[in-house]
Write a protein that holds these residues in place. Structure first.
Motif, PDB file in Angstrom:
ATOM      1  N   ASN A 156       0.850  -1.190   0.000  1.00  0.00           N
ATOM      2  CA  ASN A 156       0.000   0.000   0.000  1.00  0.00           C
ATOM      3  C   ASN A 156       0.885   1.239   0.000  1.00  0.00           C
ATOM      4  N   ASN A 157       1.162   1.736  -1.177  1.00  0.00           N
ATOM      5  CA  ASN A 157       2.030   2.899  -1.315  1.00  0.00           C
ATOM      6  C   ASN A 157       1.503   3.735  -2.474  1.00  0.00           C
ATOM      7  N   LEU A 158       1.199   4.988  -2.205  1.00  0.00           N
ATOM      8  CA  LEU A 158       0.585   5.854  -3.212  1.00  0.00           C
ATOM      9  C   LEU A 158       1.489   6.088  -4.416  1.00  0.00           C
ATOM     10  N   ASP A 159       2.783   5.866  -4.267  1.00  0.00           N
ATOM     11  CA  ASP A 159       3.715   6.080  -5.376  1.00  0.00           C
ATOM     12  C   ASP A 159       3.846   4.857  -6.276  1.00  0.00           C
ATOM     13  N   LEU A 160       3.145   3.776  -5.921  1.00  0.00           N
ATOM     14  CA  LEU A 160       3.249   2.530  -6.674  1.00  0.00           C
ATOM     15  C   LEU A 160       1.941   2.205  -7.380  1.00  0.00           C
ATOM     16  N   HIS A 161       2.065   1.573  -8.536  1.00  0.00           N
ATOM     17  CA  HIS A 161       0.892   1.078  -9.262  1.00  0.00           C
ATOM     18  C   HIS A 161       0.903  -0.443  -9.190  1.00  0.00           C
ATOM     19  N   VAL A 162      -0.255  -1.019  -8.860  1.00  0.00           N
ATOM     20  CA  VAL A 162      -0.360  -2.470  -8.694  1.00  0.00           C
ATOM     21  C   VAL A 162      -1.349  -3.036  -9.709  1.00  0.00           C
ATOM     22  N   ILE A 163      -0.911  -4.046 -10.462  1.00  0.00           N
ATOM     23  CA  ILE A 163      -1.802  -4.814 -11.329  1.00  0.00           C
ATOM     24  C   ILE A 163      -2.175  -6.073 -10.566  1.00  0.00           C
ATOM     25  N   PRO A 164      -3.434  -6.204 -10.134  1.00  0.00           N
ATOM     26  CA  PRO A 164      -3.810  -7.376  -9.324  1.00  0.00           C
ATOM     27  C   PRO A 164      -3.673  -8.675 -10.108  1.00  0.00           C
ATOM     28  N   LEU A 165      -3.240  -9.716  -9.414  1.00  0.00           N
ATOM     29  CA  LEU A 165      -3.170 -11.058  -9.980  1.00  0.00           C
ATOM     30  C   LEU A 165      -4.186 -11.941  -9.261  1.00  0.00           C
ATOM     31  N   PRO A 166      -4.610 -13.024  -9.892  1.00  0.00           N
ATOM     32  CA  PRO A 166      -5.535 -13.948  -9.207  1.00  0.00           C
ATOM     33  C   PRO A 166      -4.919 -14.449  -7.907  1.00  0.00           C
ATOM     34  N   VAL A 167      -5.759 -14.612  -6.890  1.00  0.00           N
ATOM     35  CA  VAL A 167      -5.279 -15.118  -5.605  1.00  0.00           C
ATOM     36  C   VAL A 167      -4.719 -16.535  -5.796  1.00  0.00           C
ATOM     37  N   SER A 168      -3.512 -16.758  -5.305  1.00  0.00           N
ATOM     38  CA  SER A 168      -2.880 -18.068  -5.452  1.00  0.00           C
ATOM     39  C   SER A 168      -3.564 -19.096  -4.556  1.00  0.00           C
ATOM     40  N   GLU A 169      -3.823 -20.268  -5.113  1.00  0.00           N
ATOM     41  CA  GLU A 169      -4.374 -21.368  -4.328  1.00  0.00           C
ATOM     42  C   GLU A 169      -3.222 -22.220  -3.811  1.00  0.00           C
ATOM     43  N   LEU A 170      -3.074 -22.250  -2.499  1.00  0.00           N
ATOM     44  CA  LEU A 170      -2.006 -23.027  -1.897  1.00  0.00           C
ATOM     45  C   LEU A 170      -2.456 -24.457  -1.640  1.00  0.00           C
ATOM     46  N   ALA A 171      -1.486 -25.359  -1.589  1.00  0.00           N
ATOM     47  CA  ALA A 171      -1.792 -26.776  -1.360  1.00  0.00           C
ATOM     48  C   ALA A 171      -0.723 -27.394  -0.476  1.00  0.00           C
ATOM     49  N   LEU A 172      -1.144 -28.309   0.377  1.00  0.00           N
ATOM     50  CA  LEU A 172      -0.228 -29.107   1.187  1.00  0.00           C
ATOM     51  C   LEU A 172       0.066 -30.404   0.466  1.00  0.00           C
ATOM     52  N   LEU A 173       1.332 -30.723   0.353  1.00  0.00           N
ATOM     53  CA  LEU A 173       1.715 -32.033  -0.183  1.00  0.00           C
ATOM     54  C   LEU A 173       1.559 -33.072   0.926  1.00  0.00           C
ATOM     55  N   ILE A 174       0.819 -34.129   0.642  1.00  0.00           N
ATOM     56  CA  ILE A 174       0.620 -35.203   1.609  1.00  0.00           C
ATOM     57  C   ILE A 174       1.392 -36.434   1.134  1.00  0.00           C
ATOM     58  N   PRO A 175       2.525 -36.765   1.775  1.00  0.00           N
ATOM     59  CA  PRO A 175       3.338 -37.902   1.312  1.00  0.00           C
ATOM     60  C   PRO A 175       2.744 -39.238   1.735  1.00  0.00           C
ATOM     61  N   GLU A 176       3.206 -40.294   1.098  1.00  0.00           N
ATOM     62  CA  GLU A 176       2.714 -41.634   1.426  1.00  0.00           C
ATOM     63  C   GLU A 176       3.070 -42.036   2.859  1.00  0.00           C
ATOM     64  N   THR A 177       4.055 -41.352   3.446  1.00  0.00           N
ATOM     65  CA  THR A 177       4.440 -41.656   4.827  1.00  0.00           C
ATOM     66  C   THR A 177       3.475 -41.068   5.840  1.00  0.00           C
ATOM     67  N   CYS A 178       2.536 -40.213   5.376  1.00  0.00           N
ATOM     68  CA  CYS A 178       1.552 -39.604   6.265  1.00  0.00           C
ATOM     69  C   CYS A 178       0.326 -40.511   6.373  1.00  0.00           C
ATOM     70  N   PRO A 179      -0.210 -40.706   7.582  1.00  0.00           N
ATOM     71  CA  PRO A 179      -1.392 -41.565   7.759  1.00  0.00           C
ATOM     72  C   PRO A 179      -2.591 -41.114   6.929  1.00  0.00           C
TER      73      PRO A 179
END
Length: 307
Positions: A156-179
């Motif tokens: 948030n800075n008045l001297d900057l211009h921001v082009i919004p990007l789609p919100v990133s969808e995060l994911a947890l990697l679940i390994p085979e060692t996890c129950p």
């Protein structure tokens, strides 16, 4: 001493401190100047502008109406000088044909390569320097010209211009060692109970402490999850590959995970709801940037959103 009268920063400091001081001696002490020196600078200013700026006979001292007006306008001059300096830096960099682009760890390796290739093809007369948008870089690095374009968190800075990007969808990697791992599924439902199975799992972190990793730490803490962080890597792409190699977990994006996973990898993904991370991202550049920088930023936006 005449050159000191033109030192805008010094004059603003003196007049600003008059408003919060009882005497010129106090003003001088705050600025580590001598009282005669401060008095002389004020006298020279008043002579230059032809009007009284400071009510010296009052206790405490104060600015006159003219002093208030001069202070406000000196700040406008100061701001213009800063913007001029930034523009000159910007123009010199553009003349040299070098643009510095900082990208956060949520943009995966293949996308960076893709972006770099396409902007080179469209702007062959420019040279690009791609760097990691780490926690050490701030909006001030954009303002002072250290970097030209930032792809990642919004500022948030008045001297900057921001082009919004789609919100990133995060994911947890679940390994085979996890129950929680289900060999018949690609995705695992996000829930408190499912998250709790990650307790004491080996976890690969990301060095981007000011952006991604901070969000991840809050998410795990809020859900009472303790992971065994065995290492940290510079970006999410590298962390994902290392997690796959070590059968560990990490938080990444769906796109990075899909680009990294092989058919033989035994992993599930647990998609994290957007409201749990709020990773709003954008492409940011200075409003006073050159036309080349603006064109490159908008080209990158098209490449990311169309990819």
């Amino acid at each position: 001493m005449e050159s000191n009268v033109n030192d805008v920063d010094k004059l603003i400091n003196i007049l600003d401190n008059v408003k919060s001081s009882d005497s010129l001696t106090e003003v001088a002490g705050k600025l580590y100047f001598s009282q005669p020196y401060v008095s002389k600078l004020i006298n020279e200013m008043e002579k230059q502008y032809g009007i009284q700026l400071v009510n010296r006979k009052e206790n405490p001292i104060s600015l006159t109406n003219a002093g208030e007006v001069v202070t406000q306008n000196l700040k406008i001059i100061q701001d213009a000088q800063v913007k001029l300096n930034i523009s000159l830096v910007d123009l010199k960099r553009t003349e040299q044909g070098v643009l510095s682009i900082a990208i956060c760890s949520l943009v995966d390796g293949p996308s960076i390569s893709y972006i770099a290739q396409k902007v080179h093809e469209k702007f062959p007369y420019l040279r690009f320097n791609f760097i990691n948008l780490s926690g050490d870089l701030t909006d001030h690095d954009l303002i002072n010209g250290k970097i030209d374009i930032a792809i990642g968190r919004k500022w948030n800075n008045l001297d900057l211009h921001v082009i919004p990007l789609p919100v990133s969808e995060l994911a947890l990697l679940i390994p085979e060692t996890c129950p929680l791992y289900d060999e018949k599924a690609d995705y695992i439902e996000f829930s408190q109970d499912n998250l709790s199975t990650l307790n004491d799992c080996e976890y690969i972190g990301v060095n981007d402490s000011s952006f991604l990793q901070r969000k991840v730490d809050i998410l795990l803490k809020d859900n009472g999850i303790h992971v065994n962080k065995i290492m940290e890597l510079p970006d999410s792409g590298q962390a994902t590959l290392m997690a796959l190699n070590l059968h560990a977990t990490t938080i990444t994006t769906e796109n990075i995970a899909r680009n990294s996973l092989a058919e033989s990898d035994k992993y599930n993904l647990m998609m994290i709801p957007k409201e749990n991370t709020s990773l709003d991202m954008g492409i940011t550049y200075r409003k006073q940037s050159s036309e080349d920088i603006k064109k490159v930023a908008h080209t990158i936006n098209e490449l990311i959103t169309d990819k």
